[in-house]
Design a protein around this motif. Structure first.
Motif, PDB file in Angstrom:
ATOM      1  N   VAL A  17       0.870  -1.175   0.000  1.00 61.10           N
ATOM      2  CA  VAL A  17       0.000   0.000   0.000  1.00 61.10           C
ATOM      3  C   VAL A  17       0.905   1.223   0.000  1.00 61.10           C
ATOM      4  CG1 VAL A  17      -1.746   1.310   1.276  1.00 61.10           C
ATOM      5  CG2 VAL A  17      -1.873  -1.206   1.194  1.00 61.10           C
ATOM      6  N   LYS A  26       1.896   8.934   8.738  1.00 59.73           N
ATOM      7  CA  LYS A  26       1.266   7.673   9.149  1.00 59.73           C
ATOM      8  C   LYS A  26       0.131   7.923  10.152  1.00 59.73           C
ATOM      9  CE  LYS A  26       4.695   4.457   7.707  1.00 59.73           C
ATOM     10  NZ  LYS A  26       5.404   3.221   7.894  1.00 59.73           N
ATOM     11  N   GLY A  32      -4.862   5.391   3.532  1.00 62.04           N
ATOM     12  CA  GLY A  32      -3.950   4.252   3.605  1.00 62.04           C
ATOM     13  C   GLY A  32      -4.380   3.263   4.675  1.00 62.04           C
ATOM     14  N   LYS A  33      -4.774   3.797   5.826  1.00 60.55           N
ATOM     15  CA  LYS A  33      -5.241   2.936   6.914  1.00 60.55           C
ATOM     16  C   LYS A  33      -6.508   2.187   6.516  1.00 60.55           C
ATOM     17  CE  LYS A  33      -3.262   5.650  10.648  1.00 60.55           C
ATOM     18  NZ  LYS A  33      -3.525   6.601  11.712  1.00 60.55           N
ATOM     19  N   ILE A  36      -5.548  -0.696   4.256  1.00 62.04           N
ATOM     20  CA  ILE A  36      -4.919  -1.754   5.055  1.00 62.04           C
ATOM     21  C   ILE A  36      -5.964  -2.517   5.858  1.00 62.04           C
ATOM     22  CG2 ILE A  36      -3.341  -2.191   6.986  1.00 62.04           C
ATOM     23  CD1 ILE A  36      -1.700   0.278   5.823  1.00 62.04           C
ATOM     24  N   LEU A  46      -0.286  -7.436   4.522  1.00 64.46           N
ATOM     25  CA  LEU A  46       0.396  -6.189   4.202  1.00 64.46           C
ATOM     26  C   LEU A  46       1.898  -6.445   4.261  1.00 64.46           C
ATOM     27  CD1 LEU A  46       0.202  -3.121   3.635  1.00 64.46           C
ATOM     28  CD2 LEU A  46       0.450  -2.801   6.104  1.00 64.46           C
ATOM     29  N   TYR A  49       4.115  -0.784   3.414  1.00 61.43           N
ATOM     30  CA  TYR A  49       3.285   0.416   3.535  1.00 61.43           C
ATOM     31  C   TYR A  49       4.216   1.614   3.539  1.00 61.43           C
ATOM     32  CZ  TYR A  49       0.445   4.064   5.770  1.00 61.43           C
ATOM     33  OH  TYR A  49      -0.193   5.239   6.065  1.00 61.43           O
TER      34      TYR A  49
END
Length: 171
Positions: A17, A26, A32-33, A36, A46, A49
């Protein structure tokens, strides 16, 4: 409706990702979260990342590293798919494609029009292709777009796509 092809789809896909953004960290990367969480909730892994800036060379190099990693089967890039000057994700990754899958972007824009942002969907350049026997999805970075792409297109087909890519490579 589940086709026979999808009944035998690969499971437990190893994914990368990559978030393309000049501002996210982050701690603030909700999209992105979300990707995931949706992947891992479906039993996928995953393997990578990263958050990288809207910089063509960094995007290309990061995606290239992912597709040449032995333990990654699929790459999901979010962000940088619009029409602003800094949106260079598509230009950075499409040259890597051995095969372009135009149906992904077409369906994404149709669903985006229908369920999310209406006519603004014409600004999206979401795309998908295969490079070095890895499927690469490139989707917008908004949480709504990520949720739509993941739930309606990527999660239902990622296992089928990986199976199709690898079926002629297996001996």
């Amino acid at each position: 409706m589940l086709s026979n092809h999808r009944k035998n789809a690969a499971t437990n896909i190893s994914c990368a990702v990559i978030t393309v953004s000049d501002t996210r960290t982050k701690n603030t990367d909700k999209s992105g979260k979300k990707i995931i969480d949706l992947l891992t909730n479906q039993g996928h892994q995953l393997s990578l990342y990263k958050i990288i800036p809207d910089d063509g060379e960094q995007i290309r190099m990061t995606v290239e590293k992912a597709i040449y990693s032995a333990n990654i089967q699929a790459v999901i890039v979010n962000g940088g798919t619009g029409i602003s000057y800094r949106d260079v994700t598509i230009e950075s990754i499409e040259p890597l494609f051995n095969k372009l899958l135009p149906g992904f972007g077409e369906l994404f824009r149709q669903l985006s029009y229908q369920y999310d942002i209406g006519t603004a969907s014409i600004l999206s350049r979401a795309t998908c292709g295969v490079a070095n026997n890895r499927v690469i999805f490139s989707i917008p970075g908004s949480t709504g777009a990520v949720t739509l792409a993941m739930e309606k297109l990527i999660l239902p087909e990622i296992g089928h796509m990986v199976k199709e890519i690898y079926k002629d490579l297996e001996n």
